[in-house]
Enzyme design. Sequence first.
Site, mmCIF file in Angstrom:
data_model
loop_
_atom_site.group_PDB
_atom_site.id
_atom_site.type_symbol
_atom_site.label_atom_id
_atom_site.label_comp_id
_atom_site.label_asym_id
_atom_site.label_seq_id
_atom_site.Cartn_x
_atom_site.Cartn_y
_atom_site.Cartn_z
ATOM 1 N N LYS A 48 51.432 43.899 11.600
ATOM 2 C CA LYS A 48 52.620 44.642 11.147
ATOM 3 C C LYS A 48 53.587 44.830 12.317
ATOM 4 O O LYS A 48 53.223 44.585 13.469
ATOM 5 C CB LYS A 48 52.188 45.990 10.571
ATOM 6 C CG LYS A 48 51.440 46.907 11.546
ATOM 7 C CD LYS A 48 50.760 48.065 10.819
ATOM 8 C CE LYS A 48 50.047 48.997 11.800
ATOM 9 N NZ LYS A 48 49.250 50.023 11.104
ATOM 10 N N ARG A 142 47.388 60.934 4.744
ATOM 11 C CA ARG A 142 48.665 60.255 4.919
ATOM 12 C C ARG A 142 48.843 59.320 3.729
ATOM 13 O O ARG A 142 49.535 59.651 2.783
ATOM 14 C CB ARG A 142 48.605 59.488 6.255
ATOM 15 C CG ARG A 142 49.898 58.932 6.733
ATOM 16 C CD ARG A 142 49.754 58.242 8.062
ATOM 17 N NE ARG A 142 48.945 57.009 7.983
ATOM 18 C CZ ARG A 142 48.798 56.147 8.965
ATOM 19 N NH1 ARG A 142 49.390 56.370 10.144
ATOM 20 N NH2 ARG A 142 48.069 55.064 8.826
ATOM 21 N N TYR A 259 74.481 56.953 35.702
ATOM 22 C CA TYR A 259 75.140 57.988 34.888
ATOM 23 C C TYR A 259 74.619 59.377 35.239
ATOM 24 O O TYR A 259 73.406 59.569 35.410
ATOM 25 C CB TYR A 259 74.854 57.751 33.411
ATOM 26 C CG TYR A 259 75.547 56.543 32.807
ATOM 27 C CD1 TYR A 259 76.926 56.371 32.930
ATOM 28 C CD2 TYR A 259 74.820 55.603 32.092
ATOM 29 C CE1 TYR A 259 77.551 55.275 32.349
ATOM 30 C CE2 TYR A 259 75.431 54.510 31.503
ATOM 31 C CZ TYR A 259 76.805 54.346 31.641
ATOM 32 O OH TYR A 259 77.414 53.269 31.064
ATOM 33 N N MET A 307 71.831 51.512 28.842
ATOM 34 C CA MET A 307 71.565 50.649 27.686
ATOM 35 C C MET A 307 71.054 49.270 28.102
ATOM 36 O O MET A 307 70.116 48.741 27.511
ATOM 37 C CB MET A 307 72.830 50.501 26.843
ATOM 38 C CG MET A 307 72.596 49.767 25.537
ATOM 39 S SD MET A 307 74.104 49.481 24.615
ATOM 40 C CE MET A 307 74.543 51.147 24.134
HETATM 41 C C1 LIG Z 1 47.996 50.022 11.672
HETATM 42 C C2 LIG Z 1 46.726 50.012 10.907
HETATM 43 C C3 LIG Z 1 45.602 49.365 11.434
HETATM 44 C C4 LIG Z 1 45.544 48.834 12.836
HETATM 45 O O1 LIG Z 1 45.447 49.940 13.735
HETATM 46 P P1 LIG Z 1 45.247 49.726 15.293
HETATM 47 O O2 LIG Z 1 44.967 51.087 15.833
HETATM 48 O O3 LIG Z 1 46.522 49.174 15.805
HETATM 49 O O4 LIG Z 1 44.130 48.778 15.460
HETATM 50 C C5 LIG Z 1 44.487 49.251 10.616
HETATM 51 N N1 LIG Z 1 44.467 49.805 9.369
HETATM 52 C C6 LIG Z 1 45.523 50.464 8.865
HETATM 53 C C7 LIG Z 1 45.424 51.064 7.514
HETATM 54 C C8 LIG Z 1 46.689 50.610 9.625
HETATM 55 O O5 LIG Z 1 47.727 51.283 9.129
#
Ligand SMILES: *Cc1c(COP(=O)(O)O)cnc(C)c1O
Length: 367
Positions: A48, A142, A259, A307
């Site tokens: 992701k 969550r 700055y 920046m």
């Molecule tokens: C992001 C996520 C992972 C991976 O987590 P890491 O700590 O980066 O290994 C696995 N399962 C779910 C549901 C996640 O949201």
Amino acid sequence: MPDSERPAPSADLPPPAGAELTVDTGRIVANWRTVAATAGVPAAAVVKADGYGLGAAPVAAALAAAGCRLFFVATLGEAVALRQSLPGPEIAVLGGLVAGAEPHLLAHRLTPVLNQRAEFARWRDAGDGRPAILHVDTGLNRLGLPMAELDAAAEAGLAWRAVISHMVAAEDPAHPMNATQLMRFRAVTARLPGVPASLAASSGSFLGPDYAFDFVRPGAALYGVNPQPGRPNPLLCPLRLDARILQVRELAAGDSVGYGATFVARRPSRIATIPVGYADGFLRAGSSRAVLYLSGHPVPVVGRVSMDLITLDVTDLPPGLAVPGAAVEILGPARPPDQAGPELGSMAYEVLTSLGRRFPRRYRELA
Ligand SMILES: *Cc1c(COP(=O)(O)O)cnc(C)c1O
């Protein structure tokens, strides 16, 4: 010269002096293998947020070539984009079955991760018999199905491809939530016999065989983040972000830098400017705090991060090292994201996912 006569920049030319990100997908594959070997079960891969900033497509291609069969992303958009470069392996969308997603999931052969009861019936009706993954919440509060609604999942009439849950504090082996979630997840798997189960992400994969179940779901560990902060990191840092010095200035005692004039030289100083700033993910909290490396010598950031630029105090370096064109290591084996995170008021995960988009990226072996 009119634009039409100007030669187009060629991909073969070296980039103009600036910042450059190098990603070693071989090291990411090695980390994936280390996680699976440690857990003793197969590992999926979480890619992701564009592979935690390192590029979901090249990272997933390397992992797929190494044998990874299941990839997780957060959103439908990420999944559709990843499918273009990854025709074969299964891609699962953690964010759930958002309204209207069904035809896209089907068209791209994506697997939804269902988080709540309302999604069960919708996938039963629209999912064309395709599998879904069930996410049960064992304590994070969550996303995911509440434990009390487990019967609805067992009786949903869906072919569960897998059942997952996500841990609250797995990076701390002594945290009492680990055992609580393990106990709850065992109850989940007992209610869904025969469904492949996965509790552990990166840190959970290092908690021992009780937490491994049928497969693990590392994200951060693939990218070299230490799964157990405070202990030696068993993983390789697969990236290097270097920036070349643009200019070096001589300051008199009393001159300020940047700055707001937040840094004032106490002595005659030499200040080097490099082309990376907060727009590139160098978080502003690193102002007058972070320490980078030039040929192995520490060079402190002085003054505010702006920046596009940061300024480094190179006064103490041997002569001839801090010159225009010299490369400064911003992230890499000598300054891994785990170390950079606290210096930037953050943590490795955010350092990685904040990596900017405007410097060239090269995918090759790191020395
Ligand atoms: C992001 C996520 C992972 C991976 O987590 P890491 O700590 O980066 O290994 C696995 N399962 C779910 C549901 C996640 O949201």
